[in-house]
Design a protein around this motif. Structure first.
Motif, PDB file in Angstrom:
ATOM      1  N   PRO A  90       0.834  -1.202   0.000  1.00 26.83           N
ATOM      2  CA  PRO A  90       0.000   0.000   0.000  1.00 26.83           C
ATOM      3  C   PRO A  90       0.873   1.258   0.000  1.00 26.83           C
ATOM      4  CG  PRO A  90      -0.750  -1.565   1.670  1.00 26.83           C
ATOM      5  CD  PRO A  90       0.575  -2.067   1.170  1.00 26.83           C
ATOM      6  N   ASP A  91       0.391   2.296  -0.646  1.00 28.61           N
ATOM      7  CA  ASP A  91       1.141   3.552  -0.746  1.00 28.61           C
ATOM      8  C   ASP A  91       0.914   4.384   0.509  1.00 28.61           C
ATOM      9  OD1 ASP A  91       2.831   5.397  -1.949  1.00 28.61           O
ATOM     10  OD2 ASP A  91       1.178   6.451  -2.938  1.00 28.61           O
ATOM     11  N   GLU A  92       1.395   3.866   1.626  1.00 25.54           N
ATOM     12  CA  GLU A  92       1.195   4.492   2.932  1.00 25.54           C
ATOM     13  C   GLU A  92       2.531   4.576   3.653  1.00 25.54           C
ATOM     14  OE1 GLU A  92      -1.529   5.769   4.055  1.00 25.54           O
ATOM     15  OE2 GLU A  92      -2.966   5.012   2.571  1.00 25.54           O
ATOM     16  N   PRO A  93       2.810   5.706   4.326  1.00 24.95           N
ATOM     17  CA  PRO A  93       4.115   5.870   4.976  1.00 24.95           C
ATOM     18  C   PRO A  93       4.254   5.137   6.303  1.00 24.95           C
ATOM     19  CG  PRO A  93       2.773   7.822   5.321  1.00 24.95           C
ATOM     20  CD  PRO A  93       1.991   6.936   4.398  1.00 24.95           C
ATOM     21  N   GLY A  94       3.125   4.750   6.914  1.00 26.56           N
ATOM     22  CA  GLY A  94       3.162   4.127   8.227  1.00 26.56           C
ATOM     23  C   GLY A  94       3.253   2.610   8.174  1.00 26.56           C
ATOM     24  N   PRO A  95       3.020   1.943   9.325  1.00 29.32           N
ATOM     25  CA  PRO A  95       3.135   0.480   9.398  1.00 29.32           C
ATOM     26  C   PRO A  95       2.235  -0.253   8.404  1.00 29.32           C
ATOM     27  CG  PRO A  95       3.009   1.432  11.600  1.00 29.32           C
ATOM     28  CD  PRO A  95       2.723   2.547  10.636  1.00 29.32           C
ATOM     29  N   GLU A  96       1.086   0.351   8.065  1.00 30.98           N
ATOM     30  CA  GLU A  96       0.187  -0.305   7.116  1.00 30.98           C
ATOM     31  C   GLU A  96       0.803  -0.427   5.733  1.00 30.98           C
ATOM     32  OE1 GLU A  96      -1.192   4.066   7.405  1.00 30.98           O
ATOM     33  OE2 GLU A  96      -0.092   2.581   8.596  1.00 30.98           O
ATOM     34  N   GLY A  97       1.859   0.337   5.486  1.00 31.43           N
ATOM     35  CA  GLY A  97       2.544   0.262   4.201  1.00 31.43           C
ATOM     36  C   GLY A  97       3.637  -0.785   4.155  1.00 31.43           C
ATOM     37  N   LEU A  98       3.708  -1.644   5.161  1.00 29.69           N
ATOM     38  CA  LEU A  98       4.761  -2.654   5.228  1.00 29.69           C
ATOM     39  C   LEU A  98       4.250  -4.067   4.970  1.00 29.69           C
ATOM     40  CD1 LEU A  98       6.718  -1.357   8.359  1.00 29.69           C
ATOM     41  CD2 LEU A  98       7.324  -1.096   5.943  1.00 29.69           C
ATOM     42  N   THR A  99       2.974  -4.207   4.655  1.00 31.97           N
ATOM     43  CA  THR A  99       2.389  -5.521   4.410  1.00 31.97           C
ATOM     44  C   THR A  99       2.014  -5.661   2.948  1.00 31.97           C
ATOM     45  OG1 THR A  99       1.475  -5.559   6.652  1.00 31.97           O
ATOM     46  CG2 THR A  99       0.544  -7.114   5.059  1.00 31.97           C
ATOM     47  N   VAL A 100       2.488  -6.720   2.308  1.00 31.17           N
ATOM     48  CA  VAL A 100       2.166  -6.942   0.899  1.00 31.17           C
ATOM     49  C   VAL A 100       0.654  -7.053   0.733  1.00 31.17           C
ATOM     50  CG1 VAL A 100       2.361  -8.575  -1.013  1.00 31.17           C
ATOM     51  CG2 VAL A 100       4.363  -8.032   0.366  1.00 31.17           C
ATOM     52  N   ALA A 101       0.127  -6.280  -0.244  1.00 33.09           N
ATOM     53  CA  ALA A 101      -1.311  -6.232  -0.449  1.00 33.09           C
ATOM     54  C   ALA A 101      -1.722  -6.537  -1.874  1.00 33.09           C
ATOM     55  CB  ALA A 101      -1.846  -4.847  -0.041  1.00 33.09           C
ATOM     56  N   ALA A 102      -0.756  -6.659  -2.784  1.00 30.97           N
ATOM     57  CA  ALA A 102      -1.080  -6.893  -4.190  1.00 30.97           C
ATOM     58  C   ALA A 102       0.054  -7.676  -4.829  1.00 30.97           C
ATOM     59  CB  ALA A 102      -1.287  -5.563  -4.919  1.00 30.97           C
ATOM     60  N   SER A 103      -0.210  -8.201  -6.002  1.00 27.17           N
ATOM     61  CA  SER A 103       0.820  -8.967  -6.700  1.00 27.17           C
ATOM     62  C   SER A 103       1.831  -8.028  -7.355  1.00 27.17           C
ATOM     63  CB  SER A 103       0.192  -9.851  -7.779  1.00 27.17           C
ATOM     64  OG  SER A 103       1.199 -10.420  -8.610  1.00 27.17           O
ATOM     65  N   TYR A 104       3.085  -8.280  -7.086  1.00 25.62           N
ATOM     66  CA  TYR A 104       4.167  -7.538  -7.743  1.00 25.62           C
ATOM     67  C   TYR A 104       4.109  -7.717  -9.251  1.00 25.62           C
ATOM     68  CZ  TYR A 104       9.070  -6.876  -9.254  1.00 25.62           C
ATOM     69  OH  TYR A 104      10.227  -6.503  -9.910  1.00 25.62           O
ATOM     70  N   PHE A 105       3.551  -8.814  -9.712  1.00 23.97           N
ATOM     71  CA  PHE A 105       3.545  -9.147 -11.132  1.00 23.97           C
ATOM     72  C   PHE A 105       2.318  -8.613 -11.873  1.00 23.97           C
ATOM     73  CE2 PHE A 105       5.955 -12.417  -8.867  1.00 23.97           C
ATOM     74  CZ  PHE A 105       7.177 -12.278  -9.504  1.00 23.97           C
ATOM     75  N   ASP A 106       1.402  -7.976 -11.156  1.00 21.04           N
ATOM     76  CA  ASP A 106       0.223  -7.391 -11.797  1.00 21.04           C
ATOM     77  C   ASP A 106       0.606  -6.048 -12.413  1.00 21.04           C
ATOM     78  OD1 ASP A 106      -2.210  -6.421 -12.627  1.00 21.04           O
ATOM     79  OD2 ASP A 106      -3.149  -6.414 -10.634  1.00 21.04           O
ATOM     80  N   ARG A 107       0.663  -6.017 -13.731  1.00 20.25           N
ATOM     81  CA  ARG A 107       1.100  -4.812 -14.436  1.00 20.25           C
ATOM     82  C   ARG A 107      -0.063  -3.916 -14.865  1.00 20.25           C
ATOM     83  NH1 ARG A 107       4.233  -9.169 -15.276  1.00 20.25           N
ATOM     84  NH2 ARG A 107       6.505  -8.959 -15.529  1.00 20.25           N
ATOM     85  N   THR A 108      -1.258  -4.194 -14.380  1.00 28.13           N
ATOM     86  CA  THR A 108      -2.416  -3.371 -14.731  1.00 28.13           C
ATOM     87  C   THR A 108      -2.219  -1.949 -14.210  1.00 28.13           C
ATOM     88  OG1 THR A 108      -3.810  -5.337 -14.472  1.00 28.13           O
ATOM     89  CG2 THR A 108      -4.925  -3.194 -14.644  1.00 28.13           C
ATOM     90  N   PRO A 109      -2.350  -0.919 -15.064  1.00 29.99           N
ATOM     91  CA  PRO A 109      -2.108   0.455 -14.617  1.00 29.99           C
ATOM     92  C   PRO A 109      -3.033   0.899 -13.485  1.00 29.99           C
ATOM     93  CG  PRO A 109      -2.152   0.339 -17.012  1.00 29.99           C
ATOM     94  CD  PRO A 109      -2.607  -0.995 -16.510  1.00 29.99           C
ATOM     95  N   TYR A 110      -2.506   1.777 -12.647  1.00 33.27           N
ATOM     96  CA  TYR A 110      -3.299   2.467 -11.630  1.00 33.27           C
ATOM     97  C   TYR A 110      -3.929   3.684 -12.292  1.00 33.27           C
ATOM     98  CZ  TYR A 110      -4.275   5.569  -7.670  1.00 33.27           C
ATOM     99  OH  TYR A 110      -4.857   6.416  -6.769  1.00 33.27           O
ATOM    100  N   VAL A 111      -5.249   3.801 -12.198  1.00 32.65           N
ATOM    101  CA  VAL A 111      -5.960   4.878 -12.893  1.00 32.65           C
ATOM    102  C   VAL A 111      -6.916   5.569 -11.934  1.00 32.65           C
ATOM    103  CG1 VAL A 111      -7.554   5.440 -14.788  1.00 32.65           C
ATOM    104  CG2 VAL A 111      -5.828   3.654 -15.107  1.00 32.65           C
TER     105      VAL A 111
END
Length: 273
Positions: A183-204
Motif C-alpha cells: 500500500p502507498d502508505e508511509p506508516g506500518p500499514e505500508g509494510l504488508t504486501v497487499a497486491a501482486s508484484y507481477f500485476d502490471r495493470t495500470p493504476y488509474v
C-alpha cells in the motif's frame, strides 16, 4: 470533472494517448500544490534523485561534476527544472523538457527570482516524441519524470537513445518496482504486501465519465532492464538508495520507517551504444 468530486480509483488498461492526456492535465492542475509542498525539499537548484534525498552533487551518476562544463544535457520530465538549474550552475548546457505548461511556469518563476542564474531553454513536449535532432545531447537525465506515467516506456527510451550521441549517458529514476506490492502508505500499514508484484495493470484515477485524470504504469525490475536493453542502451548500474539518517521527511508513501526496510527508488544508469 467537478473540482469537488473525488476521482474513482481503479486498475484498468490505459494506452499512450489516454495516459499522456491524463498526465498533462494532472500536472497542470496540481503543479502549484506540488511545488508548494515539495519545493523546499527540492530547492531551486538542487539535483535530487528521489524522496530519499540522494543528491547528484554527491552521487555523480552523470559523471564527475567538474566534467559537466560545456556538455549538452536533456532533462526529461523536468518539472520546475531544479535539476537543470543545478546542471547550468556547473557549466553544463541543459534543456528542460516537460509535458506540463504549468510546471514550466514554475521554472520561469524560479528563474525570474534568480536573475543571476544561467539561462537555459524550457520546452513543452511529450517525452515519446522529442523535438530534437539525432545526436543533439551528450547526456540525458530524468528524476521521476515521464517514465512512470507512460504506457510505452520503450518508445521514450528509444527517443532518448536517438537524441543522444554515441557513448552518451542516460540516467533515470522511478519508483522502485517492489513498492507496487505494498500500500502507498508511509506508516506500518505500508509494510504488508497487499497486491501482486507481477500485476502490471495500470493504476488509474478517473472522473465520473470514465475519463482518466491520473495514470501510473507498473513495470517489474526485470521489465525495466529489458526495456533499457531493447532500446539500445547498456545498463551500467542500478542504484537503490538507502534512506539516510538525516532525512525525517515523509513524501506520500515514502518515509523513514519504510525507507529503512524496503527500497523506494530505483535509478538506472545507462550508456548509449
Amino acid at each position: 470533472m467537478n473540482q469537488h468530486t473525488e476521482p474513482e480509483v481503479t486498475r484498468r488498461h490505459a494506452g499512450d494517448t489516454e495516459s499522456s492526456r491524463a498526465s498533462r492535465g494532472w500536472w497542470d492542475r496540481n503543479a502549484d500544490d506540488y511545488q508548494r509542498e515539495h519545493g523546499g525539499f527540492l530547492g531551486d537548484d538542487r539535483f535530487v534523485w528521489g524522496p530519499e534525498g540522494l543528491d547528484e552533487e554527491e552521487a555523480g551518476l552523470l559523471g564527475p561534476a567538474e566534467g559537466l562544463a560545456g556538455r549538452r544535457v536533456l532533462e526529461v520530465g523536468a518539472g520546475a527544472a531544479q535539476c537543470s538549474r543545478w546542471l547550468a550552475s556547473r557549466g553544463a548546457r541543459p534543456v528542460a523538457l516537460d509535458i506540463s505548461r504549468r510546471q514550466l511556469r514554475h521554472a520561469l518563476r524560479i528563474a525570474e527570482g534568480s536573475p543571476a542564474s544561467p539561462a537555459f531553454p524550457l520546452v513543452q513536449a511529450d517525452a515519446g516524441a522529442l523535438p530534437f535532432a539525432a545526436g543533439s545531447f551528450d547526456l540525458a537525465c530524468s528524476a521521476y519524470g515521464a517514465l512512470p506515467f507512460v504506457a510505452d516506456p520503450v518508445r521514450v527510451l528509444r527517443e532518448v537513445h536517438r537524441v543522444l550521441r554515441p557513448g552518451g549517458r542516460w540516467v533515470f529514476s522511478v519508483t522502485h518496482p517492489i513498492r507496487w506490492a505494498f500500500p502507498d502508505e508511509p506508516g506500518p500499514e505500508g509494510l504488508t504486501v497487499a497486491a501482486s508484484y507481477f500485476d502490471r495493470t495500470p493504476y488509474v484515477e478517473q472522473d465520473e465519465r470514465g475519463r482518466a485524470v491520473y495514470v501510473e504504469h507498473h513495470r517489474t525490475l526485470g521489465d525495466r532492464v529489458r526495456d533499457v536493453v531493447a532500446s539500445g542502451f547498456r545498463l551500467v548500474d542500478l542504484v537503490e538508495p538507502e534512506w539516510p539518517e538525516w532525512n525525517r521527511r515523509e513524501w506520500g508513501g515514502w518515509s523513514p520507517l519504510r525507507g529503512r526496510l524496503i527500497p523506494g527508488t530505483a535509478i538506472f544508469v545507462c550508456e548509449r551504444g
